[in-house]
Design a protein around this motif. Structure first.
Motif, short mmCIF file in Angstrom:
data_model
loop_
_atom_site.label_atom_id
_atom_site.label_comp_id
_atom_site.label_asym_id
_atom_site.label_seq_id
_atom_site.Cartn_x
_atom_site.Cartn_y
_atom_site.Cartn_z
N LEU A 5 0.80 -1.21 0.00
CA LEU A 5 0.00 0.00 0.00
C LEU A 5 0.84 1.27 0.00
CD1 LEU A 5 -2.84 -1.07 2.44
CD2 LEU A 5 -2.97 -0.80 -0.03
N GLU A 6 2.15 1.14 0.18
CA GLU A 6 3.01 2.32 0.18
C GLU A 6 3.63 2.58 -1.19
OE1 GLU A 6 5.75 1.83 3.40
OE2 GLU A 6 4.20 2.19 4.88
N LYS A 7 3.29 1.81 -2.19
CA LYS A 7 3.81 2.04 -3.54
C LYS A 7 3.33 3.42 -3.99
CE LYS A 7 5.28 -0.90 -7.07
NZ LYS A 7 6.70 -0.95 -7.13
N LYS A 8 4.22 4.21 -4.57
CA LYS A 8 3.90 5.59 -4.96
C LYS A 8 3.30 5.66 -6.35
CE LYS A 8 5.58 7.27 -1.18
NZ LYS A 8 4.66 7.67 -0.14
N VAL A 9 2.58 6.75 -6.60
CA VAL A 9 1.90 6.97 -7.87
C VAL A 9 2.38 8.31 -8.43
CG1 VAL A 9 -0.33 7.22 -9.00
CG2 VAL A 9 -0.10 5.67 -7.04
N LEU A 10 2.81 8.31 -9.69
CA LEU A 10 3.26 9.52 -10.37
C LEU A 10 2.05 10.30 -10.85
CD1 LEU A 10 5.54 11.25 -11.68
CD2 LEU A 10 5.37 9.73 -13.67
N VAL A 11 2.05 11.61 -10.60
CA VAL A 11 0.95 12.48 -11.03
C VAL A 11 1.46 13.39 -12.15
CG1 VAL A 11 -0.73 14.24 -10.34
CG2 VAL A 11 -0.02 12.48 -8.70
N LEU A 12 0.73 13.36 -13.26
CA LEU A 12 1.05 14.22 -14.41
C LEU A 12 -0.03 15.28 -14.55
CD1 LEU A 12 1.82 11.43 -17.05
CD2 LEU A 12 3.46 12.60 -15.57
N ASN A 13 0.37 16.46 -15.02
CA ASN A 13 -0.59 17.49 -15.33
C ASN A 13 -1.28 17.11 -16.64
OD1 ASN A 13 -1.98 19.90 -14.94
ND2 ASN A 13 -0.11 21.07 -14.57
N LEU A 14 -2.26 17.87 -17.07
CA LEU A 14 -2.99 17.56 -18.29
C LEU A 14 -2.07 17.51 -19.50
CD1 LEU A 14 -5.83 17.00 -19.43
CD2 LEU A 14 -6.06 19.46 -19.78
N ASP A 15 -0.98 18.30 -19.47
CA ASP A 15 -0.03 18.32 -20.58
C ASP A 15 1.04 17.22 -20.47
OD1 ASP A 15 1.55 19.25 -18.52
OD2 ASP A 15 2.12 21.12 -19.51
N GLU A 154 15.33 8.82 -11.15
CA GLU A 154 16.18 8.07 -10.22
C GLU A 154 15.32 7.09 -9.40
OE1 GLU A 154 19.75 9.11 -11.33
OE2 GLU A 154 19.65 8.24 -9.34
N TYR A 155 14.21 7.59 -8.87
CA TYR A 155 13.31 6.75 -8.08
C TYR A 155 12.71 5.65 -8.96
CZ TYR A 155 9.30 5.28 -5.31
OH TYR A 155 8.39 4.53 -4.62
N ALA A 156 12.28 6.03 -10.15
CA ALA A 156 11.61 5.07 -11.05
C ALA A 156 12.53 3.92 -11.43
CB ALA A 156 11.12 5.79 -12.31
N GLU A 157 13.81 4.20 -11.62
CA GLU A 157 14.75 3.13 -12.00
C GLU A 157 14.81 2.04 -10.93
OE1 GLU A 157 18.47 5.03 -12.80
OE2 GLU A 157 17.73 5.94 -14.65
N ARG A 158 14.59 2.40 -9.68
CA ARG A 158 14.67 1.43 -8.59
C ARG A 158 13.31 0.89 -8.14
NH1 ARG A 158 18.09 5.49 -7.03
NH2 ARG A 158 16.69 6.25 -5.43
N ALA A 160 9.82 2.00 -9.68
CA ALA A 160 8.61 2.15 -10.48
C ALA A 160 8.94 2.28 -11.97
CB ALA A 160 7.82 3.37 -9.99
N GLU A 161 9.30 1.18 -12.59
CA GLU A 161 9.66 1.20 -14.01
C GLU A 161 8.52 1.73 -14.88
OE1 GLU A 161 10.88 -2.70 -15.14
OE2 GLU A 161 12.65 -2.67 -13.85
N GLU A 162 7.30 1.62 -14.39
CA GLU A 162 6.13 2.08 -15.14
C GLU A 162 6.17 3.58 -15.41
OE1 GLU A 162 5.11 -1.61 -12.87
OE2 GLU A 162 6.11 0.27 -12.39
N TRP A 163 6.91 4.32 -14.60
CA TRP A 163 6.99 5.78 -14.75
C TRP A 163 7.91 6.22 -15.87
CZ3 TRP A 163 7.89 8.17 -9.23
CH2 TRP A 163 6.88 7.74 -8.35
N ILE A 164 8.90 5.43 -16.20
CA ILE A 164 10.00 5.86 -17.06
C ILE A 164 9.54 6.47 -18.39
CG2 ILE A 164 12.04 5.04 -18.33
CD1 ILE A 164 12.63 3.27 -15.85
#
Length: 172
Positions: A5-15, A154-158, A160-164
């Motif tokens: 439940l502590e896995k982080k989620v990347l937030v993108l703006n509309l652009d 940097e965080y994503a490489e370790r 959250a590969e889904e963010w890259i």
């Protein structure tokens, strides 16, 4: 279970520009209230209620553009060490690290992203009050001002590969 439940989620703006990172609860509420759209989910993870199963978001995009003033990455010791991968920019050591002004303050060097590097105590002492050229020392990488995407990558490489795909490539 707690780590899940502590896995982080990347937030993108509309652009599609990255604006932050939230916990899964916040991401779920934003998507459930139709304020954001989940673009990518973490595979093999789900959010379960008593009678429903939801995908676990990895990246969400806000449905309305939010004008967020750019604050930049805070210049501090921890962020400098992260940028320089916790290694001396002269010899590559990871022991007894300190900060070094590439151009010494006594010679007009500023305390800025473009003039500070991580250096081990030994190299910093050898360099002293000289520029790297004067001391005959070569930098492994040149200092630069990182942006938010750099640290998120940097965080994503370790974690959250889904963010890259949604982050700018690393700066050099």
């Amino acid at each position: 279970m707690k780590e899940y439940l502590e896995k982080k989620v990347l937030v993108l703006n509309l652009d599609h520009s990255p604006i932050g990172v939230v916990n899964v609860y916040k991401a779920f509420v934003l998507t459930y209230l139709d304020k954001a759209t989940a673009l990518v989910q973490y595979e093999d993870l789900q959010i379960r209620t008593v009678d429903k199963v939801f995908d676990y978001p990895a990246v969400i995009r806000l449905d309305d553009y939010k004008n967020i003033p750019h604050k930049g990455v805070l210049l501090n010791r921890n962020n400098l060490f992260k940028r320089d991968d916790h290694t001396c920019q002269y010899c590559g050591s990871s022991k007894d690290l300190t900060l070094d002004h590439v151009i010494p303050k006594s010679k007009g060097g500023k305390t800025s992203w473009n003039n500070l590097i991580t250096a081990c105590h030994r190299c910093n002492t050898i360099k002293g009050n000289k520029t790297p050229e004067e001391a005959g020392m070569a930098l492994k990488t040149y200092p630069f001002k990182p942006n938010l995407s750099y640290f998120l990558a940097e965080y994503a490489e370790r974690h959250a590969e889904e963010w890259i795909p949604f982050l700018a490539t690393k700066q050099v």
